[in-house]
Scaffold this motif. Structure first.
Motif, PDB file in Angstrom:
ATOM      1  N   ALA A 199     -36.093  31.008  96.934  1.00 13.83           N
ATOM      2  CA  ALA A 199     -36.247  32.403  96.512  1.00 13.83           C
ATOM      3  C   ALA A 199     -37.690  32.714  96.140  1.00 13.83           C
ATOM      4  O   ALA A 199     -38.218  33.782  96.469  1.00 13.83           O
ATOM      5  N   THR A 200     -38.345  31.778  95.454  1.00 15.43           N
ATOM      6  CA  THR A 200     -39.759  31.945  95.125  1.00 15.43           C
ATOM      7  C   THR A 200     -40.586  32.054  96.411  1.00 15.43           C
ATOM      8  O   THR A 200     -41.432  32.947  96.554  1.00 15.43           O
ATOM      9  N   GLN A 201     -40.309  31.147  97.352  1.00 16.58           N
ATOM     10  CA  GLN A 201     -41.015  31.160  98.645  1.00 16.58           C
ATOM     11  C   GLN A 201     -40.784  32.488  99.379  1.00 16.58           C
ATOM     12  O   GLN A 201     -41.727  33.135  99.859  1.00 16.58           O
ATOM     13  N   ASN A 202     -39.532  32.908  99.451  1.00 15.99           N
ATOM     14  CA  ASN A 202     -39.190  34.127 100.203  1.00 15.99           C
ATOM     15  C   ASN A 202     -39.838  35.368  99.604  1.00 15.99           C
ATOM     16  O   ASN A 202     -40.315  36.249 100.330  1.00 15.99           O
ATOM     17  N   ARG A 203     -39.846  35.458  98.268  1.00 23.52           N
ATOM     18  CA  ARG A 203     -40.427  36.644  97.618  1.00 23.52           C
ATOM     19  C   ARG A 203     -41.955  36.669  97.793  1.00 23.52           C
ATOM     20  O   ARG A 203     -42.544  37.733  97.948  1.00 23.52           O
ATOM     21  N   GLN A 204     -42.566  35.488  97.760  1.00 23.28           N
ATOM     22  CA  GLN A 204     -44.015  35.434  97.995  1.00 23.28           C
ATOM     23  C   GLN A 204     -44.346  35.777  99.450  1.00 23.28           C
ATOM     24  O   GLN A 204     -45.299  36.509  99.723  1.00 23.28           O
ATOM     25  N   ASP A 205     -43.552  35.279 100.386  1.00 19.31           N
ATOM     26  CA  ASP A 205     -43.773  35.616 101.799  1.00 19.31           C
ATOM     27  C   ASP A 205     -43.646  37.122 102.014  1.00 19.31           C
ATOM     28  O   ASP A 205     -44.419  37.722 102.775  1.00 19.31           O
ATOM     29  N   ALA A 206     -42.651  37.739 101.349  1.00 23.61           N
ATOM     30  CA  ALA A 206     -42.444  39.186 101.495  1.00 23.61           C
ATOM     31  C   ALA A 206     -43.628  39.971 100.940  1.00 23.61           C
ATOM     32  O   ALA A 206     -44.052  40.973 101.526  1.00 23.61           O
ATOM     33  N   VAL A 207     -44.201  39.501  99.805  1.00 21.11           N
ATOM     34  CA  VAL A 207     -45.360  40.191  99.222  1.00 21.11           C
ATOM     35  C   VAL A 207     -46.576  40.063 100.136  1.00 21.11           C
ATOM     36  O   VAL A 207     -47.387  40.996 100.242  1.00 21.11           O
ATOM     37  N   LYS A 208     -46.701  38.929 100.823  1.00 21.36           N
ATOM     38  CA  LYS A 208     -47.820  38.783 101.776  1.00 21.36           C
ATOM     39  C   LYS A 208     -47.721  39.846 102.876  1.00 21.36           C
ATOM     40  O   LYS A 208     -48.726  40.452 103.262  1.00 21.36           O
ATOM     41  N   LEU A 209     -46.520  40.091 103.380  1.00 24.68           N
ATOM     42  CA  LEU A 209     -46.321  41.120 104.404  1.00 24.68           C
ATOM     43  C   LEU A 209     -46.497  42.520 103.812  1.00 24.68           C
ATOM     44  O   LEU A 209     -47.113  43.398 104.423  1.00 24.68           O
TER      45      LEU A 209
END
Length: 318
Positions: A199-209
């Motif tokens: 979840a931490t990884q996914n939310r950070q990836d989403a913020v990058k986009l």
């Protein structure tokens, strides 16, 4: 240029571990009645904690504040062996809401310790998850918070050395620190799977986009929430101004002056109701449209502990 569009990150908000932790407290209240005692904030979110207080949860730090025979829930961040042992000694009815992904780290530490390993832990000093993981052993876990710490750490031996991380770190920062650990200790054993949670990884990836598409990023999350803080920092690192708010009341109109498009996300412990309140406030400030980014749909679910299933007497007989 006036505020026009709100872009919602996907995924955002509650993760499976937070859902489970809140469900454990609510099921305990329904099954055993108030008060239910919780060691530390169940998750790091002011709204969630206050909501559960209103339902009869009592949040404590010291087990001496829990009366004999009471029901006690450990928070999602996990606890040390010393806290576990004291709670059992005091005879409480215990339910452990530690996120299963944190428990996985604890299990790995115990297993490798039996094989003679020492550990370097990448994490933030004083965070309850770090205290819980380091408290799995009496000694032999060395905390590093940044690359500079790696040069200072002095394990007793380097033949059997393993690295573990806090689950809510910045993925990029953790990778940089891990690279420094590997450079200094080439034989260090890495986790089979990255400790930083999905979840931490996914939310950070989403913020990058998200950051590339907007003029400013708003993160819904409490100041104590590690993963929420990392989202705001990540947006800023990518060159997009970022602000973290505990509630819609904290939004400041000047943040949006000359900004047409606002990105909105929420940390893994922040409920969607707060996101919707922020959207309402942004509409009041002039936002016309709201759209969601394309993104991952998370389907992870964690079961409740035994002894918390609510009785359903009306269920048909088998």
């Amino acid at each position: 240029m006036a505020l026009n569009e709100v872009v919602l990150a996907e995924p955002r908000g509650f993760c499976a571990g937070v859902d489970r932790a809140i469900d454990i407290v609510e099921h305990a209240l329904a099954k055993f009645g108030a008060p239910i005692y919780v060691r530390h904030e169940i998750v790091h979110n002011t709204y969630v904690v206050n909501d559960l207080k209103g339902k009869g949860a009592v949040f404590i730090e010291d087990l001496a504040d829990v009366p004999p025979g009471a029901t006690l829930v450990f928070s999602a961040h996990g606890v040390s062996k010393a806290v576990q042992n004291e709670a059992e000694r005091r005879g409480f009815r215990i339910f452990d809401a530690t996120c299963p992904l944190v428990t996985k780290v604890h299990v790995e530490v115990a297993k490798l310790h039996r094989e003679g390993y020492e550990f370097i832990m990448i994490g933030h000093k004083g965070h309850p998850e770090v205290e819980g993981t380091m408290g799995q052993l009496d000694s032999g876990i060395h905390l590093v918070e940044d690359v500079a710490d790696v040069a200072r750490v002095t394990p007793g031996q380097t033949e059997r050395l393993a690295v573990v991380t806090q689950t809510t770190l910045s993925v990029d920062d953790a990778a940089e620190i891990l690279a420094a650990v590997k450079a200094r200790f080439p034989k260090v054993r890495e986790p089979k799977q990255q400790d930083i949670c999905y979840a931490t990884q996914n939310r950070q990836d989403a913020v990058k986009l998200l950051s590339a598409q907007v003029d400013v990023v708003i993160v819904v999350g409490s100041p104590t929430s590690s993963n929420s803080n990392r989202l705001r920092e990540l947006a800023a690192k990518l060159g997009t101004p970022g602000h973290m708010v505990d509630s819609a009341d904290e939004l400041r109109p000047e943040w949006f002056e000359g900004k047409a498009r606002v990105g909105l996300t929420a940390g893994a412990s922040a409920p969607e109701v707060l996101v919707q309140q922020v959207i309402d406030r942004l509409r009041a400030l002039g936002a016309i449209s709201v759209r969601s980014m394309d993104g991952l749909t998370e389907t992870v679910k964690f079961p409740l502990p035994k002894g918390l299933k609510l009785d359903t007497p009306d269920a048909p007989a088998a």
